[in-house]
Design a protein around this motif. Structure first.
Motif, PDB file in Angstrom:
ATOM      1  N   LYS A  57       0.844  -1.206   0.000  1.00 19.10           N
ATOM      2  CA  LYS A  57       0.000   0.000   0.000  1.00 19.10           C
ATOM      3  C   LYS A  57       0.873   1.248   0.000  1.00 19.10           C
ATOM      4  CE  LYS A  57      -4.484  -1.161   0.444  1.00 19.10           C
ATOM      5  NZ  LYS A  57      -5.516  -0.469  -0.373  1.00 19.10           N
ATOM      6  N   THR A  58       1.946   1.147  -0.707  1.00 21.94           N
ATOM      7  CA  THR A  58       2.909   2.243  -0.773  1.00 21.94           C
ATOM      8  C   THR A  58       3.259   2.521  -2.230  1.00 21.94           C
ATOM      9  OG1 THR A  58       3.868   1.485   1.301  1.00 21.94           O
ATOM     10  CG2 THR A  58       5.169   3.025   0.020  1.00 21.94           C
ATOM     11  N   VAL A  59       3.371   3.788  -2.549  1.00 22.22           N
ATOM     12  CA  VAL A  59       3.734   4.186  -3.899  1.00 22.22           C
ATOM     13  C   VAL A  59       4.992   5.037  -3.812  1.00 22.22           C
ATOM     14  CG1 VAL A  59       3.027   5.716  -5.775  1.00 22.22           C
ATOM     15  CG2 VAL A  59       1.414   4.059  -4.858  1.00 22.22           C
ATOM     16  N   GLY A  60       5.925   4.788  -4.701  1.00 23.93           N
ATOM     17  CA  GLY A  60       7.140   5.602  -4.732  1.00 23.93           C
ATOM     18  C   GLY A  60       6.980   6.750  -5.714  1.00 23.93           C
ATOM     19  N   ALA A  78      -0.949  14.135  -5.988  1.00 22.31           N
ATOM     20  CA  ALA A  78      -0.794  12.680  -5.977  1.00 22.31           C
ATOM     21  C   ALA A  78      -0.962  12.128  -4.562  1.00 22.31           C
ATOM     22  CB  ALA A  78       0.579  12.302  -6.530  1.00 22.31           C
ATOM     23  N   GLU A  79      -0.343  12.782  -3.623  1.00 21.94           N
ATOM     24  CA  GLU A  79      -0.391  12.277  -2.248  1.00 21.94           C
ATOM     25  C   GLU A  79      -1.826  12.255  -1.739  1.00 21.94           C
ATOM     26  OE1 GLU A  79      -0.381  11.795   1.809  1.00 21.94           O
ATOM     27  OE2 GLU A  79      -0.345  13.902   1.342  1.00 21.94           O
ATOM     28  N   LEU A  80      -2.551  13.321  -2.002  1.00 21.12           N
ATOM     29  CA  LEU A  80      -3.925  13.377  -1.499  1.00 21.12           C
ATOM     30  C   LEU A  80      -4.777  12.285  -2.140  1.00 21.12           C
ATOM     31  CD1 LEU A  80      -4.461  17.249  -1.313  1.00 21.12           C
ATOM     32  CD2 LEU A  80      -3.846  15.654   0.511  1.00 21.12           C
ATOM     33  N   ASP A 114       4.071  -0.737  -4.353  1.00 24.60           N
ATOM     34  CA  ASP A 114       3.077  -1.332  -5.258  1.00 24.60           C
ATOM     35  C   ASP A 114       3.132  -0.671  -6.630  1.00 24.60           C
ATOM     36  OD1 ASP A 114       2.312  -2.919  -3.172  1.00 24.60           O
ATOM     37  OD2 ASP A 114       0.626  -1.654  -2.578  1.00 24.60           O
ATOM     38  N   GLY A 115       3.657   0.544  -6.669  1.00 23.82           N
ATOM     39  CA  GLY A 115       3.736   1.236  -7.951  1.00 23.82           C
ATOM     40  C   GLY A 115       4.626   2.455  -7.838  1.00 23.82           C
ATOM     41  N   LEU A 116       4.923   3.038  -8.984  1.00 25.82           N
ATOM     42  CA  LEU A 116       5.820   4.191  -9.042  1.00 25.82           C
ATOM     43  C   LEU A 116       5.190   5.326  -9.836  1.00 25.82           C
ATOM     44  CD1 LEU A 116       9.142   2.311  -9.890  1.00 25.82           C
ATOM     45  CD2 LEU A 116       8.744   3.663  -7.831  1.00 25.82           C
ATOM     46  N   LEU A 117       5.446   6.517  -9.366  1.00 29.18           N
ATOM     47  CA  LEU A 117       5.095   7.728 -10.102  1.00 29.18           C
ATOM     48  C   LEU A 117       6.418   8.362 -10.505  1.00 29.18           C
ATOM     49  CD1 LEU A 117       2.172   7.531  -9.815  1.00 29.18           C
ATOM     50  CD2 LEU A 117       2.252   9.041  -7.835  1.00 29.18           C
ATOM     51  N   LEU A 118       6.598   8.585 -11.801  1.00 29.66           N
ATOM     52  CA  LEU A 118       7.925   8.976 -12.259  1.00 29.66           C
ATOM     53  C   LEU A 118       7.955  10.267 -13.056  1.00 29.66           C
ATOM     54  CD1 LEU A 118       9.115   5.492 -13.560  1.00 29.66           C
ATOM     55  CD2 LEU A 118       9.644   6.558 -11.361  1.00 29.66           C
ATOM     56  N   SER A 119       8.811  11.144 -12.602  1.00 31.01           N
ATOM     57  CA  SER A 119       9.074  12.358 -13.350  1.00 31.01           C
ATOM     58  C   SER A 119      10.590  12.425 -13.485  1.00 31.01           C
ATOM     59  CB  SER A 119       8.520  13.542 -12.548  1.00 31.01           C
ATOM     60  OG  SER A 119       8.838  14.747 -13.176  1.00 31.01           O
ATOM     61  N   ALA A 296      -2.286  11.255 -12.131  1.00 26.78           N
ATOM     62  CA  ALA A 296      -1.218  10.251 -12.137  1.00 26.78           C
ATOM     63  C   ALA A 296      -1.520   9.174 -11.089  1.00 26.78           C
ATOM     64  CB  ALA A 296       0.136  10.900 -11.854  1.00 26.78           C
ATOM     65  N   ALA A 297      -1.939   9.616  -9.918  1.00 24.68           N
ATOM     66  CA  ALA A 297      -2.263   8.663  -8.855  1.00 24.68           C
ATOM     67  C   ALA A 297      -3.432   7.777  -9.280  1.00 24.68           C
ATOM     68  CB  ALA A 297      -2.605   9.417  -7.570  1.00 24.68           C
ATOM     69  N   GLU A 298      -4.423   8.384  -9.892  1.00 23.86           N
ATOM     70  CA  GLU A 298      -5.594   7.598 -10.292  1.00 23.86           C
ATOM     71  C   GLU A 298      -5.236   6.596 -11.382  1.00 23.86           C
ATOM     72  OE1 GLU A 298      -8.312  10.747 -11.101  1.00 23.86           O
ATOM     73  OE2 GLU A 298      -8.844  11.008  -8.979  1.00 23.86           O
ATOM     74  N   LEU A 299      -4.361   7.011 -12.275  1.00 23.93           N
ATOM     75  CA  LEU A 299      -3.918   6.078 -13.320  1.00 23.93           C
ATOM     76  C   LEU A 299      -3.201   4.893 -12.679  1.00 23.93           C
ATOM     77  CD1 LEU A 299      -2.514   8.187 -16.289  1.00 23.93           C
ATOM     78  CD2 LEU A 299      -4.567   6.773 -16.203  1.00 23.93           C
ATOM     79  N   LEU A 300      -2.372   5.184 -11.712  1.00 26.17           N
ATOM     80  CA  LEU A 300      -1.634   4.091 -11.076  1.00 26.17           C
ATOM     81  C   LEU A 300      -2.601   3.130 -10.387  1.00 26.17           C
ATOM     82  CD1 LEU A 300       1.070   2.873 -10.518  1.00 26.17           C
ATOM     83  CD2 LEU A 300       1.288   4.303  -8.496  1.00 26.17           C
ATOM     84  N   LEU A 301      -3.584   3.684  -9.720  1.00 26.83           N
ATOM     85  CA  LEU A 301      -4.555   2.826  -9.039  1.00 26.83           C
ATOM     86  C   LEU A 301      -5.340   2.005 -10.062  1.00 26.83           C
ATOM     87  CD1 LEU A 301      -5.722   5.386  -6.332  1.00 26.83           C
ATOM     88  CD2 LEU A 301      -4.245   3.396  -6.013  1.00 26.83           C
ATOM     89  N   ALA A 302      -5.640   2.611 -11.200  1.00 29.12           N
ATOM     90  CA  ALA A 302      -6.347   1.879 -12.254  1.00 29.12           C
ATOM     91  C   ALA A 302      -5.475   0.733 -12.761  1.00 29.12           C
ATOM     92  CB  ALA A 302      -6.696   2.826 -13.403  1.00 29.12           C
ATOM     93  N   GLN A 303      -4.201   1.020 -12.888  1.00 31.65           N
ATOM     94  CA  GLN A 303      -3.273  -0.013 -13.347  1.00 31.65           C
ATOM     95  C   GLN A 303      -3.215  -1.155 -12.332  1.00 31.65           C
ATOM     96  OE1 GLN A 303       0.600   1.543 -14.217  1.00 31.65           O
ATOM     97  NE2 GLN A 303       1.336  -0.361 -15.134  1.00 31.65           N
ATOM     98  N   LEU A 304      -3.161  -0.802 -11.070  1.00 35.25           N
ATOM     99  CA  LEU A 304      -3.116  -1.821 -10.023  1.00 35.25           C
ATOM    100  C   LEU A 304      -4.405  -2.638 -10.030  1.00 35.25           C
ATOM    101  CD1 LEU A 304      -1.505   0.269  -7.136  1.00 35.25           C
ATOM    102  CD2 LEU A 304      -0.449  -1.578  -8.469  1.00 35.25           C
TER     103      LEU A 304
END
Lengths: 336, 336
Positions: A57-60, A78-80, A114-119, A296-304
């Motif tokens: 339940k952690t995202v980098g 993203a954090e919110l 569980d996933g990464l947000l990358l810039s 970005a956060a929502e996309l990651l959650l969708a991917q998960l």
DNA sequence: CTGAAAGCGCTAACAC
DNA sequence: GTGTTAGCGCTTTCAG
């Protein structure tokens, strides 16, 4: 948890079931367990859960520099959004060093995010791509394009739209020599902006542009501006490709005692807090960074959640303000 | 790891020893293990290590709002210092909501962070203190003072020094009515600034101050400024207690078409990127936020190393710029 | 509906 | 030096 189970005179599995709201628990059981839980002020150990469940339940979030306002707002958005879904964010600043990007990605994967947000700082940096492909941790790119195997998940900005509107306005004001002081050519925003200004300008036979890509730093902003203004045909309008660059551009302009917009029109990319109080106020190509982070956060959650890859493009809109005026070239010849 | 051990024909413990540079490993063992590690591209699972070792090498940072430049720089300084020691930072924005502060603290403790960096929104909020005392996770306060049992670990700023210098300069310029638009009264910076301005002013019998504490928001900055300027004896100098407040103050001043510094002198707390390009440039009470973050991280690491509690105070220095000039009162009476 | 037992991935005692 | 074993805290079969 053992303590709680003993105190309530039940098995650990029962405590677990109560705490996880498992349907098959009797009221009496629930009551006894909860009493014991309160008594000890017991809080489940998340590390045990992570190991057992294989999910943290952690995202980098790999970011260039959180002290840059744009990136800070993206991180906030993203954090919110992540927190609302029970996720927590591990933040790592790569200070725009591609090597650190790759190391951070590896570290975060080792930590089982569980996933990464990358810039990332450099889309072409091989170790970054390799780190990503070695692990098979899901990731979402933030305004970046990577030459990777997997179909891309990303949130991008419509830089072309923003630049095109800005150029059209400048041309309409009579500007014939427009410059773009861009950041690193190894990231999407710079590439898109460069492509957009060149295409926009190509539509007007008498308009030309000069592009100075380099780095997202004050130093590059200042150096590029100096170069442009000392050139044979200095531009009458400059577009600054980011917050740090803007500062360099402004510094150089101030050092030359040029007046905006009389001597030079100026457009900047991305809003920055005090900009509204500059005189003149700055024309800005705006995008909503909090929305980008949220997307970005929502996309990651969708991917998960197993959904198919998608790219979301958010608008970048040109907002006219006082820092653009008719080109001196357009008015000067007739009056002087 | 099992895979690696089998492939190398050794026990898992040996793999572990090699990877942790345990002294008692033969060269041949090291070589065989490393070969197998490379072959599989094996990376240790940090969650397993955390559970086993009872340490997560993770620090939680509870921040009001990362999109505030000051806090972003503090976070940056902290993150860089932590990373250098192998720690990673979990970031949670509490959007200045004390209730979220407490929830975040509980969540981070459940996640077994080794320590916390805290810049809470309200020092008096009981649930926050209770959450901290329930867990016995080490923490370091960032410019906060908590009424807690344990001896305080904190990094603080010398707001008194900064405010005192500013007031002295303003008084020297002839100002006799000075106002402070402060943020939340439930945090140390506001309290210190209020105390400092009152003490400083008390040394001059003919100088008075008005204080408007409230919240760290643009809204409060604007409302308080309006109130002050519409009062019977409006101040001739205002000190804005933070970035967001500054924006509200400036907005209100602009709305009234007052000229700085002719009609009103202005001082702000904490540097903000574009401030140098405002005209006039803003007098600022400066502190180094990156150093604060770094110091906070170092304090936490010292605490984890078992050292005794300490508080580090970093300077806040007044930097004169164009937004302060002699008071109209000081010059007007003789000339008008 | 509840309990017993296995095991997530790792390391530190303890044997040899 | 190296292997064996136990167990960190939790959830989830599987029996009953």
């Amino acid at each position: 948890m053992r303590q709680v189970a003993d105190r309530a005179g039940v098995a650990m599995s029962s405590v677990s079931r109560v705490l996880n709201n498992h349907p098959d628990v009797s009221e009496s059981m629930r009551a006894r367990v909860m009493t014991a839980v309160e008594e000890f002020g017991y809080e489940p150990n998340a590390v045990g859960q992570m190991l057992r469940q294989g999910a943290t339940k952690t995202v980098g979030f790999v970011v260039g520099d959180i002290s840059n306002h744009l990136q800070a707002e993206i991180a906030l958005g993203a954090e919110l959004a992540l927190e609302a879904q029970g996720y927590t964010m591990l933040l790592m600043n790569s200070v725009n060093n591609p090597q650190l990007d790759a190391e951070h990605i590896r570290l975060l994967i080792r930590r089982q995010v569980d996933g990464l947000l990358l810039s990332v700082a450099d889309e072409t940096h091989r170790p970054t791509i390799e780190a990503l492909e070695a692990g098979n941790t899901p990731y979402v790119l933030i305004d970046r394009e990577l030459d990777a195997q997997s179909p891309p998940w990303a949130v991008t900005s419509d830089h072309r739209g923003g630049i095109t509107s800005a150029v059209e306005e400048l041309v309409g004001l009579g500007h014939r020599r427009i410059a773009l002081v861009g950041g690193s050519p190894h990231v999407r925003p710079t590439r898109e902006r460069v492509a957009a200004i060149e295409e926009a300008v190509a539509r007007y036979p008498d308009v030309s542009c000069q592009v100075r890509s380099g780095a997202f730093t004050e130093g590059h902003g200042a150096a590029a501006t100096r170069e442009l203004l000392e050139g044979k045909l200095p531009p009458t309008a400059i577009i600054a490709g980011g917050n740090q660059i803007l500062i360099g551009v402004l510094r150089e302009i101030r050092g030359r005692a040029l007046a905006i917009p009389r001597d030079l029109s100026l457009v900047t990319c991305d809003r920055i807090p005090l900009a509204e109080f500059l005189s003149p106020s700055l024309s800005t190509i705006y995008r909503d960074p909090v929305a980008m982070g949220r997307a970005a956060a929502e996309l990651l959650l969708a991917q998960l959640a197993g959904q198919p890859a998608q790219v979301i493009t958010l608008p970048a809109t040109y907002e006219r303000a006082g820092s653009c005026s008719p080109s001196p070239d357009a008015v000067a010849p007739t009056h002087q």
